[in-house]
Design an enzyme around this catalytic site. Structure first.
Site, mmCIF file in Angstrom:
data_model
loop_
_atom_site.group_PDB
_atom_site.id
_atom_site.type_symbol
_atom_site.label_atom_id
_atom_site.label_comp_id
_atom_site.label_asym_id
_atom_site.label_seq_id
_atom_site.Cartn_x
_atom_site.Cartn_y
_atom_site.Cartn_z
ATOM 1 N N ASP A 294 0.862 -1.184 0.000
ATOM 2 C CA ASP A 294 0.000 0.000 0.000
ATOM 3 C C ASP A 294 0.897 1.231 0.000
ATOM 4 O O ASP A 294 1.571 1.523 0.978
ATOM 5 C CB ASP A 294 -0.896 -0.012 1.242
ATOM 6 C CG ASP A 294 -1.809 1.200 1.275
ATOM 7 O OD1 ASP A 294 -2.462 1.483 0.246
ATOM 8 O OD2 ASP A 294 -1.841 1.894 2.301
ATOM 9 N N GLU B 65 -1.124 -1.870 -5.952
ATOM 10 C CA GLU B 65 -2.202 -1.130 -6.580
ATOM 11 C C GLU B 65 -1.675 -0.504 -7.861
ATOM 12 O O GLU B 65 -0.558 0.032 -7.878
ATOM 13 C CB GLU B 65 -2.677 -0.017 -5.654
ATOM 14 C CG GLU B 65 -3.806 -0.424 -4.746
ATOM 15 C CD GLU B 65 -4.196 0.718 -3.841
ATOM 16 O OE1 GLU B 65 -5.363 1.121 -3.883
ATOM 17 O OE2 GLU B 65 -3.333 1.204 -3.102
ATOM 18 N N ASP C 259 -3.573 1.823 6.722
ATOM 19 C CA ASP C 259 -2.666 1.275 5.710
ATOM 20 C C ASP C 259 -2.521 -0.242 5.815
ATOM 21 O O ASP C 259 -2.440 -0.937 4.810
ATOM 22 C CB ASP C 259 -1.289 1.943 5.822
ATOM 23 C CG ASP C 259 -1.388 3.453 5.625
ATOM 24 O OD1 ASP C 259 -2.312 3.892 4.911
ATOM 25 O OD2 ASP C 259 -0.556 4.193 6.189
#
Ligand SMILES: [Zn+2]
Length: 386
Positions: free
Chosen positions: A196, A280, A363
């Site tokens: 993340d 991501e 997170d």
């Protein structure tokens, strides 16, 4: 990256005799090349090329009674001796002109019978490591090798060395991909992490392990701003302006190098420790929008993702990108409800409680969701795992 792998070898008595002959031939060709160039220099003639020397000192010489015994050795060994002489001269000339660092070198000298002896076989000489572990050398034979460690790949050349104390070695040159050592699967196949990327920390990995944003990002950014302001105040065309411009350029260079080194270090660690890596697919530029002071970090995110994907693929790791619209932050990793912080207002929320009772670090929760989604995509065959 070229690496040398050196092993002790044990030639038999007849092989030692044959090797002595080969060392002698290589030495004679090397010395003949040095002599030819010295003669040319003395007579003010142009420097003889390796091609010309090859014809005169190898091809033609083999047909004379003085040098007919050169035919008893692999032609590659003789060519390599000429190449060595040529390299020695090129280094000498580079040293003369100051292009080569270090102490001034003298011109190449004749090789003596008493020093370390060496001959080199390149791939086109058809040397071979046999299935029985022996090293086959053309016109020499099959030599016994003490394989203290395995060769990581097929060697491009082998140099056989006899030291002044009479020990023999084979030194292989092997082209090694720096990720080759990582390409073995990890012992723990469950060693997987989501990543993340964030604002507070650079990235959060599995179990909430954080990669902090390095302090030099901000520090160099401030330094750059200051230098840029100073530059804008200098009069156009002035010497001071030129100086200030160099200063700005130097800071840019420093930023580039420092950031690149730092990113490489993080990527290396993550790939070494994880069999599966899930990230991501961010719109990196949008991540820290509105925070001009963070532009070094923005560039680092992009570099980090590109290099991570490349290194993970080369090392044979599972790598997948999760869609950028996947709600990794909003999703509760305990119950699956979309109860997490959202929008710009949510940026300051570090911890939150879901209706199901679970309390999440923002997170760490996102990492779990990214990892699970990545694993799901891979299992379903959707991931861009290449
Ligand atoms: Zn929940």
């Amino acid at each position: 990256m070229l690496l040398r792998y050196r092993y002790r070898i044990y030639p038999t008595r007849p092989q030692r005799t044959t090797l002595a002959g080969a060392f002698g031939c290589a030495r004679v060709v090397f010395n003949d090349a040095v002599a030819a160039r010295r003669d040319a220099h003395r007579e003010g003639l142009p420097y003889p090329t390796t091609a010309r020397l090859s014809k005169a000192l190898i091809t033609d010489a083999k047909r004379t009674s003085r040098r007919s015994w050169l035919a008893s050795v692999s032609a590659v060994v003789l060519q390599q001796a000429l190449a060595d002489a040529d390299r020695a001269y090129r280094n000498f000339f580079a040293s003369l002109s100051g292009r080569r660092a270090g102490a001034r070198m003298g011109p190449p000298r004749f090789k003596r019978r008493t020093g370390t002896q060496a001959i080199r076989f390149t791939r086109n000489a058809r040397f071979k490591v046999l299935d029985n572990g022996r090293l086959h050398l053309p016109k020499i034979g099959d030599l016994k090798v003490a394989w203290s460690r395995a060769l990581p790949a097929g060697p491009s050349s082998v140099t056989v060395i006899k030291t002044a104390t009479g020990k023999y070695y084979a030194s292989f040159v092997v082209a090694v991909d720096e990720d080759a050592e990582l390409a073995e699967p990890l012992a723990d196949p469950d060693a997987e992490t989501g990543i993340d990327l964030g604002l507070k920390d650079f990235a959060v990995l599995r179990s909430g392990k954080a990669i902090e944003s390095p302090k030099f990002f901000r520090k160099l950014e401030r330094k750059l701003k200051k230098a840029q302001r100073a530059l804008s105040r200098k009069a156009k065309g002035s010497a001071n302006r030129a100086k200030a411009r160099v200063k700005v350029a130097k800071i840019h260079e420093k930023i580039k190098d420092t950031r690149s080194d730092w990113v490489n270090k993080q990527v290396k660690t993550i790939v070494a420790e994880n069999q599966g890596i899930y990230v991501e697919d961010l719109n990196v530029r949008g991540l820290s929008r509105g925070r001009a002071a963070k532009s070094i970090q923005d560039a680092a995110f992009g570099m980090f993702l590109t290099r991570l994907e490349s290194k993970a693929n080369r090392a044979g790791r599972t790598f997948a990108k999760v869609d950028r619209y996947f709600p990794s932050t909003r999703l509760c990793s305990s119950c699956g409800a979309l109860t997490g912080p959202t929008g710009l207002d949510g940026l300051s929320i570090r911890r939150w409680r879901c209706g199901c009772g679970a309390v999440h670090d923002r997170d760490a929760n996102a990492e779990i969701n990214i990892r699970r989604e990545g694993q799901r995509l891979v299992a379903a065959g959707h991931a861009d795992t290449r």
